[in-house]
Design an enzyme around this catalytic site. Sequence first.
Site, PDB file in Angstrom:
ATOM      1  N   HIS A  92       0.811  -1.232   0.000  1.00 54.53           N
ATOM      2  CA  HIS A  92       0.000   0.000   0.000  1.00 54.53           C
ATOM      3  C   HIS A  92       0.835   1.269   0.000  1.00 54.53           C
ATOM      4  O   HIS A  92       0.378   2.344   0.412  1.00 54.53           O
ATOM      5  CB  HIS A  92      -0.952  -0.002   1.206  1.00 54.53           C
ATOM      6  N   HIS A 120      -7.095  -1.861 -10.790  1.00 52.18           N
ATOM      7  CA  HIS A 120      -7.452  -1.527  -9.414  1.00 52.18           C
ATOM      8  C   HIS A 120      -8.933  -1.162  -9.370  1.00 52.18           C
ATOM      9  O   HIS A 120      -9.418  -0.414 -10.206  1.00 52.18           O
ATOM     10  CB  HIS A 120      -6.602  -0.329  -8.967  1.00 52.18           C
TER      11      HIS A 120
END
Length: 374
Positions: A187, A287
């Site tokens: 992340h 994504h």
Amino acid sequence: MKITHLETFLVQPRSLFLKIHTDKGLVGLGEPVLEGRAQTCAQAVKELEEYLIGKDPMQVVHHWQAMYRHAFYRGGPILTSAISGVEHALWDLAGKAVGLPVHRLLGGPTRNKVRAYTHVGGKTPEEAAQNAKAAVARGFTAMKTGPSGGRSPRMIESMGYVHRVVETFAAMREAVGKEVDIAIDFHGAVSPQTAGLLIKALEPYQPLFIEEPIQCQNVDGMADLARKTHIPIATGERLFTKWQFREVLEKGAATILQPDLSHAGGIFECRLIAGMAEAYYAGIAPHCPLGAISLAACVQLDACIPNFLMQEQVNVGENYLKNPLIIKDGFIELPQTPGLGVELDEEKLASQIKTEDWRSPQLYDPEDGSVMDW
């Protein structure tokens, strides 16, 4: 057919939906959102409305060029997210006008279903292993997790932290076996120093890919990590133009690209990014932690590109679509109805409308109070 007006509204849990209305009664759907900045995106869409009203929605690429290039300050997450949602809706209208799904307008499908992955985690290795088994029982053959070290990572981590992350990942690997793919997402919250330690320690368990091992703007640092491991590096959810993806490819910083179709310009722009990636032998894994309109746009792209890997998903639209997207045995079925292949159920949708925007978590180090990434 001419565009008459645009309409946006916030939807649970963190989406902004767009309707583009036309004088022929057709309505195009899009999702022009940036997480935590949905109201800002709504205003950006409003600012594009003056240009769009009266235009023929079938000129999708022409309108994209005008909206992007007539903004003197180009790019950035707000402008590209607003344009992305408008672009979804224009393609939806184009498909509805000619009676074809969008993937048919982009050259036809290269596959008959789209592999999807789910998110799995746990506070302990045992819990993570149980959750991984449950995902396989639901039909998934791929999943993604995060580093579970018990706290946010420091600049240079201890041997204990690295061990805890590996212990949890190893438990998941043992639980599901060697044929199930497990990716891990740092992340962008891990420093280059710690990322290198974690990647080396995870290598024996063969993650499918390591996503955003460090902050995405540090392309040189990511390229350095990529050269030091045989595990594929993935990035792209926070890149907003094909020009940013070009740098990643040219520097060899990642071999899996993850454009977000609600941020990176929409369906056709991400088709161009996929073509660039193909020339570098890189794969595409879009994504999509957003709503089902964004996911529907992703599926249209996934269907027609040869270098597709797998699709992120969290919402198939049970709460607001007439016919939610279908996931069976870990694959999303290709919609065959015109446009994006989804329609809103206005009755269901009414209970999902909200007035307040979703906000990003605000994390601080419990020891010294400094700001932490999430």
